[in-house]
Write a protein that holds these residues in place. Sequence first.
Motif, PDB file in Angstrom:
ATOM      1  N   ASN A  25      -5.905   9.273   6.628  1.00  0.00           N
ATOM      2  CA  ASN A  25      -4.591   8.867   7.095  1.00  0.00           C
ATOM      3  C   ASN A  25      -4.170   7.542   6.470  1.00  0.00           C
ATOM      4  O   ASN A  25      -3.016   7.358   6.094  1.00  0.00           O
ATOM      5  CB  ASN A  25      -4.591   8.765   8.623  1.00  0.00           C
ATOM      6  CG  ASN A  25      -3.223   8.953   9.199  1.00  0.00           C
ATOM      7  OD1 ASN A  25      -2.225   8.781   8.527  1.00  0.00           O
ATOM      8  ND2 ASN A  25      -3.172   9.294  10.465  1.00  0.00           N
ATOM      9  N   THR A  26      -5.103   6.613   6.334  1.00  0.00           N
ATOM     10  CA  THR A  26      -4.793   5.312   5.744  1.00  0.00           C
ATOM     11  C   THR A  26      -4.410   5.461   4.277  1.00  0.00           C
ATOM     12  O   THR A  26      -3.425   4.863   3.817  1.00  0.00           O
ATOM     13  CB  THR A  26      -6.004   4.363   5.886  1.00  0.00           C
ATOM     14  OG1 THR A  26      -6.309   4.235   7.275  1.00  0.00           O
ATOM     15  CG2 THR A  26      -5.701   2.999   5.321  1.00  0.00           C
ATOM     16  N   VAL A  27      -5.167   6.266   3.544  1.00  0.00           N
ATOM     17  CA  VAL A  27      -4.855   6.484   2.123  1.00  0.00           C
ATOM     18  C   VAL A  27      -3.526   7.222   1.969  1.00  0.00           C
ATOM     19  O   VAL A  27      -2.789   6.984   1.025  1.00  0.00           O
ATOM     20  CB  VAL A  27      -6.018   7.243   1.437  1.00  0.00           C
ATOM     21  CG1 VAL A  27      -5.641   7.711   0.052  1.00  0.00           C
ATOM     22  CG2 VAL A  27      -7.253   6.366   1.385  1.00  0.00           C
ATOM     23  N   LEU A  28      -3.201   8.082   2.883  1.00  0.00           N
ATOM     24  CA  LEU A  28      -1.931   8.799   2.853  1.00  0.00           C
ATOM     25  C   LEU A  28      -0.753   7.869   3.141  1.00  0.00           C
ATOM     26  O   LEU A  28       0.329   8.020   2.548  1.00  0.00           O
ATOM     27  CB  LEU A  28      -1.963   9.944   3.873  1.00  0.00           C
ATOM     28  CG  LEU A  28      -0.734  10.822   3.992  1.00  0.00           C
ATOM     29  CD1 LEU A  28      -0.548  11.632   2.716  1.00  0.00           C
ATOM     30  CD2 LEU A  28      -0.879  11.749   5.186  1.00  0.00           C
ATOM     31  N   ASP A  29      -0.942   6.907   4.028  1.00  0.00           N
ATOM     32  CA  ASP A  29       0.149   6.013   4.426  1.00  0.00           C
ATOM     33  C   ASP A  29       0.650   5.130   3.283  1.00  0.00           C
ATOM     34  O   ASP A  29       1.854   4.897   3.170  1.00  0.00           O
ATOM     35  CB  ASP A  29      -0.294   5.114   5.582  1.00  0.00           C
ATOM     36  CG  ASP A  29      -0.308   5.842   6.908  1.00  0.00           C
ATOM     37  OD1 ASP A  29       0.398   6.858   7.039  1.00  0.00           O
ATOM     38  OD2 ASP A  29      -1.023   5.385   7.813  1.00  0.00           O
ATOM     39  N   TRP A  30      -0.254   4.623   2.468  1.00  0.00           N
ATOM     40  CA  TRP A  30       0.161   3.658   1.447  1.00  0.00           C
ATOM     41  C   TRP A  30       1.181   4.227   0.452  1.00  0.00           C
ATOM     42  O   TRP A  30       2.273   3.670   0.309  1.00  0.00           O
ATOM     43  CB  TRP A  30      -1.055   3.078   0.743  1.00  0.00           C
ATOM     44  CG  TRP A  30      -0.761   1.948  -0.187  1.00  0.00           C
ATOM     45  CD1 TRP A  30       0.370   1.181  -0.220  1.00  0.00           C
ATOM     46  CD2 TRP A  30      -1.589   1.451  -1.215  1.00  0.00           C
ATOM     47  NE1 TRP A  30       0.271   0.229  -1.200  1.00  0.00           N
ATOM     48  CE2 TRP A  30      -0.925   0.386  -1.829  1.00  0.00           C
ATOM     49  CE3 TRP A  30      -2.848   1.808  -1.672  1.00  0.00           C
ATOM     50  CZ2 TRP A  30      -1.469  -0.325  -2.888  1.00  0.00           C
ATOM     51  CZ3 TRP A  30      -3.395   1.088  -2.720  1.00  0.00           C
ATOM     52  CH2 TRP A  30      -2.717   0.044  -3.319  1.00  0.00           C
ATOM     53  N   PRO A  31       0.906   5.344  -0.230  1.00  0.00           N
ATOM     54  CA  PRO A  31       1.932   5.853  -1.146  1.00  0.00           C
ATOM     55  C   PRO A  31       3.179   6.339  -0.418  1.00  0.00           C
ATOM     56  O   PRO A  31       4.292   6.227  -0.942  1.00  0.00           O
ATOM     57  CB  PRO A  31       1.238   6.987  -1.894  1.00  0.00           C
ATOM     58  CG  PRO A  31       0.029   7.307  -1.121  1.00  0.00           C
ATOM     59  CD  PRO A  31      -0.331   6.101  -0.310  1.00  0.00           C
ATOM     60  N   LEU A  32       3.000   6.845   0.795  1.00  0.00           N
ATOM     61  CA  LEU A  32       4.157   7.306   1.563  1.00  0.00           C
ATOM     62  C   LEU A  32       5.099   6.139   1.873  1.00  0.00           C
ATOM     63  O   LEU A  32       6.311   6.222   1.636  1.00  0.00           O
ATOM     64  CB  LEU A  32       3.695   7.975   2.856  1.00  0.00           C
ATOM     65  CG  LEU A  32       4.793   8.472   3.782  1.00  0.00           C
ATOM     66  CD1 LEU A  32       5.557   9.613   3.127  1.00  0.00           C
ATOM     67  CD2 LEU A  32       4.201   8.916   5.098  1.00  0.00           C
TER      68      LEU A  32
END
Length: 119
Positions: free
Chosen positions: A60-67
């Motif tokens: 979830n953390t890795v997904l949040d950054w580019p989003l």
Amino acid sequence: MFSFLFKIIVYPLALRLSAALFDGLEFGSWFQIILLGLVLAGVGTLVEQVFLRPGMLWFNTVLDWPLFTMLISILAAYLRNATVTLISAVSAGLLLTFIEYALHRYLISQELKHLPPAS
């Protein structure tokens, strides 16, 4: 619900801090910061509802950054008198991701306290 309320307060403040820290991020008014913060809070909460589970914190953390980076870049382009560079969008997205990480750790720990013991 706690997560969304937390985000609608903290995200605009984090965006204002980002605008003060990073030269390439400027907004024309507080209204724009609040509007962008609300949109980011809504999207972040939806992503949480879909993906946040015990064991999925880093995903979830890795997904949040580019989003967050893409949303800041795209939405700021539609705001009058707002300017954003790629580096400042990446930096602001990273700041919001740090906030999300701390919030997600808290939410997961609270969820684990409310789960029944495994039998």
